[in-house]
Scaffold this motif. Sequence first.
Motif, PDB file in Angstrom:
ATOM      1  N   HIS A 121       7.583  -0.697  43.129  1.00 33.31           N
ATOM      2  CA  HIS A 121       8.879  -0.128  43.912  1.00 33.31           C
ATOM      3  C   HIS A 121       8.569   0.184  45.446  1.00 33.31           C
ATOM      4  O   HIS A 121       9.123   0.325  46.156  1.00 33.31           O
ATOM      5  CB  HIS A 121       9.586   1.220  43.240  1.00 33.31           C
ATOM      6  N   HIS A 147      11.869  17.745  42.138  1.00 33.04           N
ATOM      7  CA  HIS A 147      12.374  16.036  42.277  1.00 33.04           C
ATOM      8  C   HIS A 147      11.488  15.194  43.140  1.00 33.04           C
ATOM      9  O   HIS A 147      11.574  14.024  43.635  1.00 33.04           O
ATOM     10  CB  HIS A 147      13.726  15.934  43.168  1.00 33.04           C
ATOM     11  N   TRP A 178       6.413  13.418  40.436  1.00 35.27           N
ATOM     12  CA  TRP A 178       6.546  12.887  39.089  1.00 35.27           C
ATOM     13  C   TRP A 178       5.227  12.900  38.591  1.00 35.27           C
ATOM     14  O   TRP A 178       4.400  12.503  39.125  1.00 35.27           O
ATOM     15  CB  TRP A 178       7.272  11.459  39.335  1.00 35.27           C
ATOM     16  N   TRP A 199       9.515  15.090  35.576  1.00 33.94           N
ATOM     17  CA  TRP A 199       9.510  15.722  37.004  1.00 33.94           C
ATOM     18  C   TRP A 199      10.041  17.265  36.579  1.00 33.94           C
ATOM     19  O   TRP A 199      10.281  17.686  35.738  1.00 33.94           O
ATOM     20  CB  TRP A 199      10.449  15.314  37.878  1.00 33.94           C
ATOM     21  N   THR A 244      12.902  19.956  37.626  1.00 33.36           N
ATOM     22  CA  THR A 244      14.255  20.168  38.018  1.00 33.36           C
ATOM     23  C   THR A 244      14.712  21.517  37.558  1.00 33.36           C
ATOM     24  O   THR A 244      14.720  21.799  36.522  1.00 33.36           O
ATOM     25  CB  THR A 244      15.351  18.856  37.619  1.00 33.36           C
ATOM     26  N   VAL A 260      12.595  12.397  34.050  1.00 34.78           N
ATOM     27  CA  VAL A 260      13.230  11.717  35.306  1.00 34.78           C
ATOM     28  C   VAL A 260      14.464  10.707  34.579  1.00 34.78           C
ATOM     29  O   VAL A 260      14.362  10.087  33.803  1.00 34.78           O
ATOM     30  CB  VAL A 260      12.396  10.593  35.883  1.00 34.78           C
ATOM     31  N   ASN A 272      18.396   6.220  36.217  1.00 36.13           N
ATOM     32  CA  ASN A 272      18.893   5.454  37.207  1.00 36.13           C
ATOM     33  C   ASN A 272      18.062   5.837  38.310  1.00 36.13           C
ATOM     34  O   ASN A 272      17.778   4.943  39.345  1.00 36.13           O
ATOM     35  CB  ASN A 272      20.063   6.177  37.655  1.00 36.13           C
ATOM     36  N   LEU A 273      17.057   7.009  38.427  1.00 37.75           N
ATOM     37  CA  LEU A 273      16.047   6.994  39.392  1.00 37.75           C
ATOM     38  C   LEU A 273      14.639   6.315  39.020  1.00 37.75           C
ATOM     39  O   LEU A 273      13.980   5.821  40.001  1.00 37.75           O
ATOM     40  CB  LEU A 273      15.856   8.404  39.719  1.00 37.75           C
ATOM     41  N   ASN A 310      15.545   2.811  40.436  1.00 32.52           N
ATOM     42  CA  ASN A 310      15.593   2.998  41.981  1.00 32.52           C
ATOM     43  C   ASN A 310      15.114   4.272  42.433  1.00 32.52           C
ATOM     44  O   ASN A 310      15.724   5.071  43.037  1.00 32.52           O
ATOM     45  CB  ASN A 310      17.000   2.547  42.482  1.00 32.52           C
ATOM     46  N   PRO A 311      13.712   4.324  42.645  1.00 35.07           N
ATOM     47  CA  PRO A 311      13.120   5.870  43.156  1.00 35.07           C
ATOM     48  C   PRO A 311      13.037   5.714  44.450  1.00 35.07           C
ATOM     49  O   PRO A 311      12.640   6.806  45.293  1.00 35.07           O
ATOM     50  CB  PRO A 311      11.863   5.925  42.500  1.00 35.07           C
ATOM     51  N   ALA A 334      15.047   5.981  47.062  1.00 34.82           N
ATOM     52  CA  ALA A 334      15.754   6.987  47.613  1.00 34.82           C
ATOM     53  C   ALA A 334      15.036   8.227  47.847  1.00 34.82           C
ATOM     54  O   ALA A 334      15.315   9.278  48.951  1.00 34.82           O
ATOM     55  CB  ALA A 334      17.205   7.313  46.964  1.00 34.82           C
ATOM     56  N   LEU A 335      14.157   8.686  46.905  1.00 35.05           N
ATOM     57  CA  LEU A 335      13.331   9.866  46.976  1.00 35.05           C
ATOM     58  C   LEU A 335      11.983   9.893  47.783  1.00 35.05           C
ATOM     59  O   LEU A 335      11.540  10.761  48.121  1.00 35.05           O
ATOM     60  CB  LEU A 335      13.014  10.564  45.639  1.00 35.05           C
TER      61      LEU A 335
END
Length: 425
Positions: free
Chosen positions: A197, A303, A306, A401, A403, A410, A413-414, A417-418, A420-421
């Motif tokens: 990723h 978040h 991880w 993670w 939260t 986790v 969806n993340l 596609n991680p 974005a974080l």
Amino acid sequence: MWSPVPQVGFDCTLAFEEDSSVRTQAIDQAAATVRRRLSVIAIGVATVLLLGAGWGSRGRDTQPIRIGLAGGLTGSQSFLGQAQQEGVMLAVDQINAKGGIAGRRIDVVSEDDQFDPSRAAAIAQRLISQDHVDAIIAGTNTGTALVYAKACEAAKVPLIVSFASDNRITQGKQWTFAVDTGVKEDMQAVVAFAKQHFQRVAVTYDDDAYGQAARDFTLAELKSLNMTPLAVVAMPDGSLDYGPQIARLQSTGAQIVVAGDGGSNVAQMAKNMVQVGYEPLVMGPASLAFVSMIDIGGAAVEHKVWFTDSIDSSNPAFVTFAKAFGAKYHQNPQTGFEPLAYDSMGILAKAIKQAGGVDKSAVQQALTNIHYAGASGKAGTEISFPAATHRRPGAGINWRWVTNGKFENVPANLLANPTALAGKP
């Protein structure tokens, strides 16, 4: 009228022989009676002795099975020893409530090694030589786990290590088995995820034996995937200001920091990162899953950190375990340490049952061949001990993670596609 009495010859020899024969028969009968009575007495005495030694009326051993349990119950990381104690004792209570193993209850001999290797060495010898335990569950950190492994290998006593993850603990061993994945497998999973990723990767590690091992495994895995880290930075243990180290990381523009660190240090690093506006994704092994990470890091770790872990909230066996854990201890398990300890006892119980008793060689062989669907690990995976490692394979790894102040899975969806974080370079 007188009648003559017939003359009968009297043979004294015959009379004596007949009399002797009668006496001999009587003596033989008396002797046989005595022998029968002695046999009955002997059987009765033997029965009493066998019962006293733990044998029931069906010839089955009913002596308690003795398990040594050792870990750090006091000290700065006492939550590790307490998690091991709670997980193991929950399993023991459940097993004993169902009649034990083949009618034999489990007795636990518990010791506090205070995370001190020299104390662990003395405890190991006492459990083996004085308490004569049938197996041991021990080693809540690398230093003590290595000591218990050495002692158990020498004495040929089965040892289960619940969660100390240094691969050296089981490497080349015959009698030592580790229920958690090793730091090598953890770092392989982290690096593989980073490769999939991200393009810009940096590495941090605690400047101690565990951290250095994590660093070495990380660098070897990166090299095998033709990846070069932008920076490799040692993190002094217990620092309250990682400013200089973070400045170096930030200068590289790394999107992800692969951290072979402990949870407390990563929490402080995350706080310092927020202070300077640098918030990459931080990923590391299960050693990040310390409750202290939440206590120290607060919102800074939410978040953004991880880690690989042995809890999967979707695992039905974990859900069942968590309910039982809550009923006994009036709290929820916070990390993967409690279910790992619970599974350690479950695995050992299954091995003893398959071995048909506590013969140590038979139990060791049963552990070598074990397949166990436990409360720890990813749903659908089993715990086994491959001959090359004697440690749970990496397939049981799950991503977790923080939260809302809790450790959770986790979201899928993340995981897909991680990026974005992986923010603010």
